[in-house]
Motif scaffolding. Structure first.
Motif, short mmCIF file in Angstrom:
data_model
loop_
_atom_site.label_atom_id
_atom_site.label_comp_id
_atom_site.label_asym_id
_atom_site.label_seq_id
_atom_site.Cartn_x
_atom_site.Cartn_y
_atom_site.Cartn_z
N ILE A 123 0.83 -1.19 0.00
CA ILE A 123 0.00 0.00 0.00
C ILE A 123 0.88 1.26 0.00
O ILE A 123 0.61 2.22 -0.75
CB ILE A 123 -0.95 -0.01 1.20
CG1 ILE A 123 -2.03 -1.07 0.98
CG2 ILE A 123 -1.58 1.36 1.41
CD1 ILE A 123 -2.99 -1.21 2.14
N ILE A 124 1.91 1.25 0.81
CA ILE A 124 2.83 2.42 0.86
C ILE A 124 3.50 2.61 -0.51
O ILE A 124 3.64 3.74 -1.00
CB ILE A 124 3.86 2.27 2.00
CG1 ILE A 124 3.14 2.35 3.36
CG2 ILE A 124 4.95 3.31 1.89
CD1 ILE A 124 4.02 2.03 4.54
N ALA A 125 3.93 1.51 -1.12
CA ALA A 125 4.61 1.59 -2.41
C ALA A 125 3.63 2.12 -3.47
O ALA A 125 4.00 2.93 -4.33
CB ALA A 125 5.14 0.22 -2.82
N ARG A 126 2.36 1.70 -3.44
CA ARG A 126 1.37 2.16 -4.41
C ARG A 126 1.10 3.66 -4.20
O ARG A 126 0.96 4.42 -5.18
CB ARG A 126 0.09 1.37 -4.27
CG ARG A 126 -0.91 1.73 -5.37
CD ARG A 126 -2.04 0.79 -5.33
NE ARG A 126 -1.64 -0.52 -5.76
CZ ARG A 126 -2.04 -1.09 -6.88
NH1 ARG A 126 -2.90 -0.47 -7.64
NH2 ARG A 126 -1.63 -2.26 -7.22
N MET A 127 1.02 4.09 -2.91
CA MET A 127 0.76 5.50 -2.63
C MET A 127 1.95 6.36 -3.06
O MET A 127 1.78 7.52 -3.44
CB MET A 127 0.45 5.70 -1.16
CG MET A 127 -0.90 5.12 -0.76
SD MET A 127 -1.20 5.21 1.00
CE MET A 127 -1.34 6.94 1.26
#
Length: 104
Positions: free
Chosen positions: A96-100
């Protein structure tokens, strides 16, 4: 009373006393034997009871050891699941952090 009569009376009393003492001695010996038999029976019963208690405690200890081993197996399995879920949550959070951040 003359001395011979007194002496005869004392001899009869002494003979009677000796018989009474012998009877009492036999009675004491019989009671002593009875007490010893009672103690022996009581000791045997106590030893039998102790043996039964030892057997019950051994059985309880074996049962408890078995239950503890089973509990350890279940605990290890639960820890493996917990570690797996933590790793899954960590990779999900990193994703999720990488996508954001626009990395993925």
């Amino acid at each position: 009373m003359d001395i011979e009569t007194r002496l005869a009376k004392v001899e009869v009393e002494v003979g009677t006393d000796k018989e009474a003492i012998e009877k009492l001695t036999r009675a004491i010996d019989d009671l002593r034997a009875s007490v010893e038999r009672g103690f022996s029976e009581q000791r045997t019963a106590m030893e039998r009871g102790f043996a039964e208690q030892r057997a019950a405690l051994t059985e309880l200890r074996l049962d408890t050891d078995h239950k503890i081993a089973e509990l350890r197996r279940e605990t290890n399995l639960n820890f493996r699941w917990l570690y797996g879920l933590n790793i899954t949550n960590l990779t999900f959070t990193i994703g999720i952090i990488a996508r954001m951040a626009g990395i993925v």
